[in-house]
Scaffold this motif. Structure first.
Motif, PDB file in Angstrom:
ATOM      1  N   ASN A   1       0.814  -1.217   0.000  1.00  0.00           N
ATOM      2  CA  ASN A   1       0.000   0.000   0.000  1.00  0.00           C
ATOM      3  C   ASN A   1       0.850   1.272   0.000  1.00  0.00           C
ATOM      4  O   ASN A   1       0.401   2.329  -0.470  1.00  0.00           O
ATOM      5  CB  ASN A   1      -0.931   0.009   1.213  1.00  0.00           C
ATOM      6  N   PHE A   2       2.071   1.169   0.519  1.00  0.00           N
ATOM      7  CA  PHE A   2       2.948   2.343   0.554  1.00  0.00           C
ATOM      8  C   PHE A   2       3.284   2.825  -0.854  1.00  0.00           C
ATOM      9  O   PHE A   2       3.629   3.991  -1.054  1.00  0.00           O
ATOM     10  CB  PHE A   2       4.234   1.993   1.316  1.00  0.00           C
ATOM     11  N   PHE A   3       3.181   1.934  -1.845  1.00  0.00           N
ATOM     12  CA  PHE A   3       3.582   2.252  -3.218  1.00  0.00           C
ATOM     13  C   PHE A   3       2.385   2.407  -4.153  1.00  0.00           C
ATOM     14  O   PHE A   3       2.526   2.228  -5.360  1.00  0.00           O
ATOM     15  CB  PHE A   3       4.504   1.152  -3.748  1.00  0.00           C
ATOM     16  N   HIS A   4       1.236   2.748  -3.616  1.00  0.00           N
ATOM     17  CA  HIS A   4       0.065   2.963  -4.474  1.00  0.00           C
ATOM     18  C   HIS A   4       0.408   3.994  -5.546  1.00  0.00           C
ATOM     19  O   HIS A   4       1.028   5.033  -5.261  1.00  0.00           O
ATOM     20  CB  HIS A   4      -1.123   3.446  -3.639  1.00  0.00           C
ATOM     21  N   PRO A   5       0.062   3.732  -6.800  1.00  0.00           N
ATOM     22  CA  PRO A   5       0.441   4.642  -7.903  1.00  0.00           C
ATOM     23  C   PRO A   5       0.059   6.097  -7.668  1.00  0.00           C
ATOM     24  O   PRO A   5       0.813   7.009  -8.043  1.00  0.00           O
ATOM     25  CB  PRO A   5      -0.308   4.055  -9.106  1.00  0.00           C
ATOM     26  N   ASN A   6      -1.112   6.343  -7.067  1.00  0.00           N
ATOM     27  CA  ASN A   6      -1.509   7.734  -6.804  1.00  0.00           C
ATOM     28  C   ASN A   6      -0.553   8.414  -5.827  1.00  0.00           C
ATOM     29  O   ASN A   6      -0.378   9.633  -5.859  1.00  0.00           O
ATOM     30  CB  ASN A   6      -2.927   7.771  -6.236  1.00  0.00           C
TER      31      ASN A   6
ATOM     32  N   LYS B   1       0.320  -3.029  -9.443  1.00  0.00           N
ATOM     33  CA  LYS B   1       1.452  -2.151  -9.761  1.00  0.00           C
ATOM     34  C   LYS B   1       2.261  -1.845  -8.504  1.00  0.00           C
ATOM     35  O   LYS B   1       3.494  -1.852  -8.525  1.00  0.00           O
ATOM     36  CB  LYS B   1       0.940  -0.850 -10.385  1.00  0.00           C
ATOM     37  N   ALA B   2       1.559  -1.575  -7.414  1.00  0.00           N
ATOM     38  CA  ALA B   2       2.235  -1.281  -6.143  1.00  0.00           C
ATOM     39  C   ALA B   2       3.064  -2.466  -5.679  1.00  0.00           C
ATOM     40  O   ALA B   2       4.163  -2.303  -5.139  1.00  0.00           O
ATOM     41  CB  ALA B   2       1.199  -0.896  -5.082  1.00  0.00           C
ATOM     42  N   ALA B   3       2.532  -3.678  -5.891  1.00  0.00           N
ATOM     43  CA  ALA B   3       3.261  -4.882  -5.482  1.00  0.00           C
ATOM     44  C   ALA B   3       4.563  -5.030  -6.274  1.00  0.00           C
ATOM     45  O   ALA B   3       5.581  -5.470  -5.735  1.00  0.00           O
ATOM     46  CB  ALA B   3       2.383  -6.112  -5.660  1.00  0.00           C
ATOM     47  N   HIS B   4       4.545  -4.658  -7.550  1.00  0.00           N
ATOM     48  CA  HIS B   4       5.773  -4.688  -8.346  1.00  0.00           C
ATOM     49  C   HIS B   4       6.811  -3.712  -7.792  1.00  0.00           C
ATOM     50  O   HIS B   4       8.007  -4.026  -7.715  1.00  0.00           O
ATOM     51  CB  HIS B   4       5.466  -4.341  -9.804  1.00  0.00           C
ATOM     52  N   HIS B   5       6.367  -2.521  -7.408  1.00  0.00           N
ATOM     53  CA  HIS B   5       7.289  -1.537  -6.838  1.00  0.00           C
ATOM     54  C   HIS B   5       7.855  -2.037  -5.503  1.00  0.00           C
ATOM     55  O   HIS B   5       9.040  -1.855  -5.208  1.00  0.00           O
ATOM     56  CB  HIS B   5       6.582  -0.196  -6.645  1.00  0.00           C
ATOM     57  N   PHE B   6       7.006  -2.652  -4.703  1.00  0.00           N
ATOM     58  CA  PHE B   6       7.462  -3.227  -3.440  1.00  0.00           C
ATOM     59  C   PHE B   6       8.524  -4.295  -3.683  1.00  0.00           C
ATOM     60  O   PHE B   6       9.533  -4.367  -2.973  1.00  0.00           O
ATOM     61  CB  PHE B   6       6.271  -3.800  -2.671  1.00  0.00           C
ATOM     62  N   ALA B   7       8.323  -5.136  -4.691  1.00  0.00           N
ATOM     63  CA  ALA B   7       9.294  -6.190  -5.010  1.00  0.00           C
ATOM     64  C   ALA B   7      10.648  -5.583  -5.372  1.00  0.00           C
ATOM     65  O   ALA B   7      11.700  -6.127  -4.992  1.00  0.00           O
ATOM     66  CB  ALA B   7       8.777  -7.055  -6.152  1.00  0.00           C
TER      67      ALA B   7
END
Length: 497
Positions: free
Chosen positions: A235-240, A270-276
Motif C-alpha cells: 500500500n505504501f507504493f500505491h500509484p496515486n 502495480k504497487a506490489a511490483h514496486h514493493f518487489a
C-alpha cells in the motif's frame, strides 16, 4: 475413540502418497542420488542447518556432481567451478525464469506477468534494468551520494565530536535503507525525507525474516501476520501516492509507465511490483554493507589503508571533505578505489551463500566436459553453489581469513584464480551468473563504496571491547548474503583531523 481414527488414517494416506511420489531411483547416466529417509523433505533439514558443510561432505563421498532431494525438489549440485561455464552457457534446456516466474508473484503478491494476460510485459520489465548499468548508472550514483549525505548529515554529523554508541547493523540499515529508497523512488513533494521511513523499514525487515519460508512456498496465511505486513508494504507504493513524489529515478519512472500500458494490472498489482523492487534493492545490499563495514572496522590495518586511498583520491581531485556540504564522487573516482573494492569483494566472498539455479525444461543429456555427460530429468533443478568455491583453499589461500587486498595485485584488480592448475572463468559469484546475473550489481557495489567512503571520511569507528566476534546466521543459505546472527555494538565520533 472413533474421532481419532479418521485423522490418523489421513496421516498414513499422505505419508503413503509422499513415499510413492518420491520413490525415485537412480537411472543409468544420472549423478549419485541422495534422498534421505523423510518423504518430501529429504535432506532439507540438514541442508538448512549448514549448507556448506553438508555439500562438502557429499562432494567428498559422491564426487563433484550429485542430486539431492530437498523439500520436494531434486537438485543436482555442480560442485567443481571448472564445470560452471558448461551450465551457465547452456540456455536451451536450462531456464532460470521458470523458477522465478513461479515464486516471485506468490512471494510479493502480484499476478504472473508471463501469462497471456500481459503480452510483452516481461520483456519490457527486463529492458528497464538498463538504467542500472553503463552510462545510465551515473545519475543513480550521483543521486545516491546526495541522499547518503542527507541522511548522514541530519542524523549523524550534527553535534560535538564526542563518542556515541550504536548497533552496527542498525546504523547500516537505517542509513542505507533510506538513502536507497530516496534514490530509487524520490522524495515527497514538499520535504526532503518521507515520514514513516522507520516503520517502513521495520515492516520490510519483518517480511524479510519470513522470506526463506515464502521462497520455500510455505503459504503466506500460515506465517502469522506476514500477509498483513506485506499488504501494508504494498500500500505504501500505491500509484496515486508515488506519482506525487519528486526526483524519482528514471528506472522507476519507466517501470511505472510500462505498468500503465496494461489495463489488467490493478493499482495494487502495480504497487506490489514496486514493493518487489524495493526488496530487491535492499534485501541483500543491507547485510552486504554490514559485513563490508564489520570486517574493515575489526581490521584496523585494512581500515587505515582504505582510508588513505580514499583521502588520496579526494586530494588528487581537489575535493575537501566538509560535513556541511555535499561531497560528490564520480563513478570514475569510485572506480579508482581499488583497495576499497577489494575489501568489499572479500567481505562478499566470506558472506555470500547464494544458489545459482536453472530448471530443466526437458529430459536431456547435459555435457559437462568434452567427454562427460549427465542425464537430467525434466523439472529437476541444476544448482551452482559458489560458497563452496569461495571457501576452497586451493583457490583462496586460508579462505576463512579476511584479507582486504586479496583482489588487488600490482596496482590493479586481481582476476587470476586457479583450480587444478586451470584459470577460473568464474571465481567470485555473489550476484549470480550468466544472463540471470543481478542487473543492479554495479549500483549495489557503488552504493556500498559510497557508504564506506563517507563513513571513513567523517568518522572514527571502533567496536566496543568485550564482545564476541560476529558470526553468520546459516538459515538463509542459498538465498544470497548471510545475515549476522547477532548485532555488534560500536562507538563512533566525528573525525578531528
Amino acid at each position: 475413540m472413533f474421532e481419532f481414527i479418521l485423522p490418523l488414517s489421513l496421516v498414513f494416506l499422505v505419508l503413503y502418497i509422499l513415499t510413492v511420489q518420491f520413490r525415485r531411483t537412480r537411472k543409468h547416466g544420472e549423478p549419485p542420488l541422495i534422498k534421505g529417509w523423510i518423504p518430501f523433505l529429504g535432506k532439507a533439514l540438514e541442508f538448512g542447518r549448514d549448507a556448506h558443510t553438508f555439500l562438502a561432505a557429499h562432494e567428498k563421498n559422491n564426487g563433484d556432481v550429485f542430486t539431492v532431494l530437498i523439500a520436494g525438489k531434486y537438485i543436482t549440485f555442480i560442485m567443481n567451478p571448472l564445470l560452471y561455464p558448461y551450465v551457465i552457457k547452456h540456455g536451451k534446456q536450462l531456464d532460470f525464469h521458470e523458477f522465478s516466474d513461479q515464486v516471485a508473484p506468490v512471494t510479493f503478491g502480484y499476478p504472473h506477468v508471463s501469462s497471456g494476460k500481459f503480452p510483452g510485459l516481461p520483456e519490457q520489465i527486463q529492458k528497464s534494468f538498463r538504467h542500472l548499468q553503463g552510462e545510465n548508472l551515473d545519475c543513480m550514483t550521483q543521486s545516491m551520494m546526495g541522499n547518503l549525505m542527507l541522511v548522514f548529515r541530519q542524523d549523524y554529523l550534527s553535534g560535538e565530536s564526542e563518542w556515541r554508541t550504536e548497533s552496527m547493523y542498525q546504523l547500516c540499515i537505517s542509513v542505507m535503507f533510506e538513502a536507497t529508497f530516496l534514490t530509487m523512488y524520490g522524495k515527497p513533494s514538499h520535504t526532503n525525507r518521507h515520514s514513516g521511513m522507520v516503520t517502513l523499514r521495520k515492516d520490510l525487515v519483518k517480511f524479510d525474516n519470513m522470506f526463506p519460508l515464502l521462497i520455500a512456498r510455505v503459504p503466506i496465511f500460515l506465517l502469522r501476520g506476514t500477509k498483513a505486513i506485506r499488504q501494508k508494504l504494498i500500500n505504501f507504493f500505491h500509484p496515486n501516492k508515488i506519482s506525487s513524489w519528486s526526483n524519482t529515478s528514471v528506472f522507476i519512472k519507466e517501470r511505472a509507465a510500462i505498468f500503465e500500458q496494461y489495463d489488467r494490472l490493478g493499482d495494487i498489482d502495480k504497487a506490489a511490483h514496486h514493493f518487489a523492487i524495493l526488496w530487491a534493492s535492499v534485501g541483500n545490499t543491507l547485510p552486504a554493507t554490514f559485513w563490508a563495514m564489520y570486517y574493515l572496522v575489526i581490521h584496523p590495518e585494512a581500515l587505515a589503508v582504505v582510508r588513505e586511498e580514499i583521502n588520496s583520491v579526494l586530494k588528487a581531485s581537489g575535493i575537501k571533505a566538509d560535513p556541511n556540504k555535499d561531497l560528490s564522487l564520480t563513478r570514475e573516482q569510485l572506480d579508482r578505489l581499488l583497495y576499497l573494492e577489494s575489501s568489499i569483494n572479500e567481505s562478499l566472498r566470506l558472506s555470500s551463500a547464494s544458489m545459482n539455479i536453472r530448471v530443466a525444461k526437458e529430459d536431456f543429456s547435459l555435457q559437462l566436459e568434452r567427454e562427460r555427460f549427465i542425464q537430467v530429468r525434466k523439472g529437476d533443478i541444476i544448482s551452482l553453489y559458489p560458497q563452496s568455491m569461495h571457501m576452497d583453499p586451493e583457490i583462496y589461500e586460508n579462505p576463512e581469513v579476511y584479507k582486504f587486498d586479496r583482489f588487488f595485485e600490482d596496482g590493479k584488480e586481481k582476476t587470476d584464480f586457479y583450480k587444478n592448475g586451470q584459470r577460473l572463468k568464474h571465481y567470485l559469484m555473489p550476484f549470480g551468473s550468466g544472463s540471470t546475473k543481478c542487473p543492479g550489481r554495479y549500483f549495489a557495489i557503488n552504493e556500498i563504496k559510497q557508504f564506506l567512503t563517507l563513513l571513513l571520511i567523517y568518522f572514527d569507528v571502533e567496536v566496543l571491547e568485550g564482545q564476541k566476534p560476529c558470526i553468520q546466521d546459516p538459515r538463509r543459505a542459498g538465498l544470497g548474503i548471510l545475515h549476522p546472527a547477532t548485532d555488534i555494538q560500536i562507538r563512533y565520533r566525528l573525525r578531528r583531523d
